[in-house]
Write a protein that holds these residues in place. Structure first.
Motif, mmCIF file in Angstrom:
data_model
loop_
_atom_site.group_PDB
_atom_site.id
_atom_site.type_symbol
_atom_site.label_atom_id
_atom_site.label_comp_id
_atom_site.label_asym_id
_atom_site.label_seq_id
_atom_site.Cartn_x
_atom_site.Cartn_y
_atom_site.Cartn_z
ATOM 1 N N SER A 118 -18.517 10.323 -29.562
ATOM 2 C CA SER A 118 -18.316 9.995 -28.160
ATOM 3 C C SER A 118 -19.124 10.966 -27.317
ATOM 4 C CB SER A 118 -16.828 10.098 -27.807
ATOM 5 O OG SER A 118 -16.652 9.968 -26.410
ATOM 6 N N SER A 119 -19.659 10.472 -26.185
ATOM 7 C CA SER A 119 -20.326 11.337 -25.207
ATOM 8 C C SER A 119 -19.547 11.325 -23.911
ATOM 9 C CB SER A 119 -21.754 10.851 -24.950
ATOM 10 O OG SER A 119 -22.575 11.126 -26.056
ATOM 11 N N SER A 120 -18.248 11.180 -24.022
ATOM 12 C CA SER A 120 -17.416 10.917 -22.865
ATOM 13 C C SER A 120 -16.801 12.198 -22.310
ATOM 14 C CB SER A 120 -16.337 9.921 -23.290
ATOM 15 O OG SER A 120 -15.437 9.694 -22.257
ATOM 16 N N THR A 168 -14.192 4.559 -27.399
ATOM 17 C CA THR A 168 -14.693 5.336 -26.266
ATOM 18 C C THR A 168 -15.654 4.482 -25.437
ATOM 19 O OG1 THR A 168 -15.955 7.306 -25.618
ATOM 20 C CG2 THR A 168 -16.542 6.315 -27.717
ATOM 21 N N CYS A 169 -15.750 4.803 -24.145
ATOM 22 C CA CYS A 169 -16.657 4.049 -23.269
ATOM 23 C C CYS A 169 -18.106 4.400 -23.523
ATOM 24 C CB CYS A 169 -16.288 4.277 -21.804
ATOM 25 S SG CYS A 169 -16.597 5.962 -21.202
ATOM 26 N N THR A 170 -18.351 5.537 -24.186
ATOM 27 C CA THR A 170 -19.732 5.920 -24.468
ATOM 28 C C THR A 170 -19.836 6.682 -25.782
ATOM 29 O OG1 THR A 170 -21.654 7.214 -23.744
ATOM 30 C CG2 THR A 170 -19.513 7.903 -22.870
ATOM 31 N N ILE A 176 -21.707 9.953 -19.502
ATOM 32 C CA ILE A 176 -20.971 9.408 -18.358
ATOM 33 C C ILE A 176 -21.888 9.248 -17.148
ATOM 34 C CG2 ILE A 176 -19.116 9.894 -16.696
ATOM 35 C CD1 ILE A 176 -18.069 9.105 -19.440
ATOM 36 N N LYS A 216 -20.109 5.871 -15.099
ATOM 37 C CA LYS A 216 -18.938 5.614 -15.954
ATOM 38 C C LYS A 216 -17.765 6.518 -15.633
ATOM 39 C CE LYS A 216 -21.322 3.842 -20.035
ATOM 40 N NZ LYS A 216 -22.094 4.403 -21.152
ATOM 41 N N LEU A 221 -14.230 7.164 -17.585
ATOM 42 C CA LEU A 221 -13.812 8.478 -18.091
ATOM 43 C C LEU A 221 -12.318 8.671 -17.847
ATOM 44 C CD1 LEU A 221 -15.028 11.326 -19.149
ATOM 45 C CD2 LEU A 221 -14.750 12.037 -16.783
ATOM 46 N N GLU A 267 -10.275 6.344 -20.000
ATOM 47 C CA GLU A 267 -10.262 6.733 -21.416
ATOM 48 C C GLU A 267 -9.377 7.949 -21.672
ATOM 49 O OE1 GLU A 267 -14.106 6.931 -23.267
ATOM 50 O OE2 GLU A 267 -13.405 8.240 -24.874
ATOM 51 N N HIS A 268 -9.513 8.979 -20.830
ATOM 52 C CA HIS A 268 -8.841 10.249 -21.131
ATOM 53 C C HIS A 268 -7.579 10.479 -20.307
ATOM 54 C CE1 HIS A 268 -12.170 11.574 -23.648
ATOM 55 N NE2 HIS A 268 -12.983 11.122 -22.720
#
Lengths: 469, 469
Positions: free
Chosen positions: A194-196, B420-422, B427, B431, B435, B438-439
Motif C-alpha cells: 500500500s502507498s496509502s 487499499t485505495c493505492t 495519495i 485520494k 485515505l 481507508e484508515h
C-alpha cells in the motif's frame, strides 16, 4: 549496579486509580508483591524494578479503559508481553502499571488463501504456530525465546530465519493500536502492499511501547516448505566460517537459517543439551524449498564450506535430528548462562554490513580476551548480526562495569563499520547513548518530536528509546 | 475540471527570495514560463499547475540553503524527481518552488560485497542499473516509468517485480533527509536489519515530500539471477487468469513477475508495440533463479495455467524476445493512452487480499461497462494490485466526473474487501478522502500530528496526503 539512566523519583500509585481499576478488573488487577516481582524482571542484566500494579486486559475496550485511567491519574504505562526482553523494556523506570497482554492471546482469524492471520498481541509465536497446525502455513519470525507477537513487534524482533523471511518489520501487515489519548487506530491492512499515507505500522514496529499499545496484529504467514534440510559444519576458525557465510549470501543462495557458534558456545551447548558436537567454530544451516531446490542449495553451500576448510559437514534430514539440533541452538542463551551458575547475561547485539562481519567478530574476540570476561559468541550471521553473551555476576559492580565497557567497545567498532548498535533487541534504556552515537543528535531530536506528538504527557513506557531532551 | 481540494489563494514569490536564490544558484534558478510549465505537469489527469520558480540543487548543502530561504520567506517547497507521478504529487497547490533533483543523480558508492549502493535522489532506476552494469548486481524495483529513486521512495513505489523483490519500503536501507527546519538527518544505515529507535526511514518512505527532502538513499541491490525465463499465456477469461495467479502464489512459487492484461490492454499493446499477441486476457510471467529452479518454477506455473484453461503458453527464453515482451508491458500506459488520441489517463490503483482479487476485478469490469468509459485493466496481480487506465478527454468535465465516480466505486469495493485505495501510486491530493475512508479519521489525525511535529509551518509539499485538519 550501574544504571545508565537512573529512575526518577517514583510517585505512589494514586488510591483512586487503584480503586477504579480494582473495581473494573477484579482479580485481573493486582498490587501483590509476587505479581509485581514477576513483572519487574526480564532477561536483561538490569536489576529488577517492580511496577506498582499489574493488570490483565482481555480486549481493546479494556485497554482503552486502562489508558484513560492512567491519563487521568498520570500513571505511567508499561506494556508486558512474555518478559523475554533483553534491554529492560518492561522495567518501569518511573513506576506505574504493567499491562500484561498474556490473556489477550487469541487467534482472531486465519485467512489461508491470503496467507495472513489476525491475532491478539499476547499470543506467543509457538502458540500461533500450534494454532496453524494442519493449515500448511507457518509464522516464520523466531527470536529464540517464545516471545509474544506484540512484544516482538514492539522491539522489531527477528532471529534465526530473518535472512530468508525477514523481520517483524516485514511480517506485520497492520495493527490496531491504542494511542496515549485513548483513541484506537488501525494501521496498514490486509493488502500485501500500500502507498496509502504515512507508514504508521512501521512507526509502531520497534517503538517499544512508547507510542501506543498494540492490541491486534495482522501478520503474514508463509507456506510450509515442501522440503527442509539442515546441516552443521565445523571450521578451523571463526574467520573461515564467516567467509563461508559471506560467499553464500553473495551467491544469492536463499538459505533459511545460517547461524554461527564459536567454540565456547559449542562447548556450552554440548554441556547443556547433551550433544556431542565437535568443539570448534560451527555453522548451523537450514534450507527450505522444493526437494530439488533444497538439494541444490545444500550442495552449493557444502562446496563453499569445503573451500573454506569446513569439516564434518553433517546432514540432519530426519525431522527428529533437525529438531534436536535447532532445540540446542534455541537453548543457546540458557546454555551460555549455565556456563557460570548464578550469573546473568549482558548480551551485545551489533549488526554490520556483511563485508565487515569477519573483522567485527575478530575485533570482538580480541576485546573479550583483553577483558578477561567469559563471553560466548553466537550470531544470525546471514544478516551480519551477532551476539556475545557476557556472563556477569549480578552482585559484582566492578565486573558489570567491565562488561559494559566491553559492550561499548563492540558497539563503537560496529558503528565505525557502518553498522547498528542493535540488530534485533532494541534500545530499551541501556542503549540510549548508542542511539545518539548511531543516528546523531538531530535524528534523535526528530524521534523525540514524534514521541511528543503522539504522547505529549510522556506516559507510554517513559524513559525508553528516546533519552530525556 | 474537478479538483477535489481546490488550491488556496497563492502568494506571489517574494522578490527578496527570488533575489537570494538567483544570486546563489545563477542559471540553476529559473522563473521562466517554459521551465515552470515543465514542472507543473505530471502523468496524472489533473490539470497543470505551475510553480513560481524552479531550482536545481547539486548537493545537500544547497538543499539546506533552499529550505532555509523557503522557511524565512514562507515559500512552499515541492520536490520534483522525474515528473512521472500519477497522483499530482508535484503540483504546487499553494504555489512555491519546485526543487528539481535531476542534477543530483550520482552514484556515491557501490558496495558489491554488501550488495548495497549509496545514491543521490535524482538518479533514475535505469541510470542506476546502467551504472551497475558488470557488477553482477541490479536494483529490482521497477514501476514502469523511468522514475527517480527519490521520487520512488517518496511514493513508496513498487511495480512489476515487487512480488519477488519487495517495494521501495523493503529496498531502501537508509536515507539522508533535510528536515523543514534545515537540519540534516541520517536514517537507517547499511546494516541489513536494526532495532535502533523509531523507523524514520520507513516514515519518510511514502511521505510524498511532506516530511522532509530526501538527499541521499542507501538501497539494496540483488544478485543478477543466474537464469531468467519469461512466458506469456492466454486465458479464456480474466477469472481463469486470476485463479492461476492465486494458485501460483499459494503454492509458494517464487515468481519474479506475474502480470495480468485484459483483452483491451492486449489490443492496445498490439497496436502500439506492433506485437501479435492473441487478443484475450493474458498473464506475463518472469522467473529468476538457478537454471534448475527456473525450470521447476516454470513447469509448476505451466501446469497451473493449463488446469485453468490457459492456452498458447509461450516461452521467451532468448533475451531479445524477453526484452521485447517486457518493453511492450512497460509501455502499456502509453499504449492505453494511444487508444484515444488526445486523452489523459485517470489511473486507479487498488490492491486487495489475493483471495478477493477475482471478485474485485470482475466488479471493476462491470463498473467500467456500466460507465461507458474506455478503461483497460493491467495489474501486478501477484500482490493483488491492479490498475484501470480510464481514458478521459481533459476538456470534458462531465466525463471526468464520470471517471472519478468510477474510480470511487472501484476504491469502495476494494476497501470493503480489506484492501487499499493505492497499492503503489500514493495519495497525492486526489485520494485524501479515500485515505480517511481507508484508515479512519483517528489514524489520519495521528498522521497529521506527525506532520505538524516535523513541519510545523506546513511548507513541505503542502496539501498532499493529509487533508487540512
Amino acid at each position: 549496579m550501574n544504571l545508565p539512566h537512573a529512575p526518577a523519583a517514583r510517585q505512589p500509585l494514586p488510591a483512586a486509580f487503584a480503586g477504579e481499576l480494582g473495581a473494573r478488573f477484579g482479580t485481573r488487577f493486582s498490587t501483590a508483591d509476587a505479581v509485581r516481582a514477576h513483572h519487574g524482571h526480564d532477561e536483561s542484566h538490569f536489576p529488577d524494578m517492580l511496577p506498582d500494579a499489574v493488570v490483565w486486559p482481555h480486549d481493546t475496550a479494556e485497554v482503552v479503559a486502562i489508558v484513560d485511567a492512567c491519563r487521568r491519574h498520570r500513571v505511567p504505562i508499561v506494556p508486558f508481553g512474555a518478559g523475554s526482553s533483553l534491554e529492560g523494556h518492561i522495567l518501569p523506570l518511573h513506576g506505574g502499571i504493567s499491562v500484561d497482554f498474556s490473556e489477550m492471546n487469541k487467534v482472531l482469524a486465519v485467512h489461508g488463501e491470503d496467507m495472513d492471520a489476525v491475532v491478539q498481541p499476547g499470543i506467543t509465536r509457538k502458540q500461533l504456530n500450534a494454532a496453524l497446525h494442519g493449515s500448511g502455513l507457518f509464522f516464520p519470525v523466531d527470536p529464540g525465546a517464545d516471545a509474544s507477537l506484540g512484544g516482538m513487534a514492539a522491539t522489531r524482533a527477528s532471529g534465526t530465519n530473518a535472512v530468508r523471511y525477514g523481520t517483524m518489520r516485514d511480517n506485520v501487515l497492520g495493527m490496531e493500536v491504542v494511542l496515549a489519548d485513548g483513541r484506537v487506530i488501525r494501521t496498514g491492512g490486509r493488502a500485501r502492499k500500500s502507498s496509502s499515507g504515512y507508514d504508521l505500522t512501521r512507526l509502531m514496529i520497534g517503538s517499544e511501547g512508547t507510542l501506543g499499545l498494540i492490541t491486534e496484529l495482522i501478520v503474514r504467514l508463509h507456506p510450509l516448505p515442501e522440503a527442509v534440510s539442515a546441516a552443521v559444519c565445523a571450521f578451523p576458525d571463526v574467520g573461515s566460517a564467516v567467509r563461508t557465510v559471506i560467499q553464500t549470501i553473495q551467491l544469492g543462495v536463499p538459505v533459511a537459517r545460517i547461524e554461527l557458534l564459536d567454540e565456547l558456545t559449542v562447548q556450552a551447548i554440548n554441556r547443556y543439551s547433551k550433544t556431542t558436537l565437535r568443539e570448534s567454530p560451527m555453522l548451523f544451516f537450514e534450507f527450505h524449498g522444493s526437494k530439488a531446490s533444497v538439494e541444490e542449495q545444500a550442495q552449493m553451500v557444502q562446496e563453499i564450506a569445503r573451500d573454506n576448510g569446513g569439516q564434518d559437514f553433517d546432514w540432519a534430514t530426519h525431522p527428529e535430528d533437525r529438531t534436536r539440533l535447532w532445540a540446542a541452538r534455541h537453548d543457546v542463551y540458557f546454555s551460555c548462562i549455565a556456563l557460570r551458575p548464578g550469573c546473568r547475561g549482558l548480551t551485545t547485539d551489533v549488526c554490520v554490513p556483511i563485508s565487515r562481519l569477519a573483522d567485527c567478530i575478530a575485533g570482538a574476540r580480541e576485546d573479550i580476551a583483553a577483558s578477561g570476561l567469559i563471553a560466548p559468541i553466537v550470531g544470525h550471521v546471514g544478516d551480519g548480526n551477532f551476539h556475545t553473551v557476557v556472563l556477569v555476576d549480578p552482585d559484582d559492580d566492578a565486573e558489570i562495569l567491565r562488561a559494559e565497557a566491553l559492550n561499548r567497545r563492540i558497539v563503537e567498532r560496529a558503528l565505525a563499520m557502518g553498522g547498528t548498535c542493535t540488530g534485533e533487541h532494541g534500545i530499551g534504556f541501556g542503549k540510549q547513548d548508542f542511539l545518539v552515537a548511531e543516528h546523531g543528535r538531530d535524528a534523535v531530536d526528530a524521534m523525540r518530536a514524534l514521541k511528543r506528538a503522539l504522547d505529549p504527557d510522556g506516559l507510554l513506557n517513559p524513559g525508553k528509546i528516546v533519552p530525556a531532551g
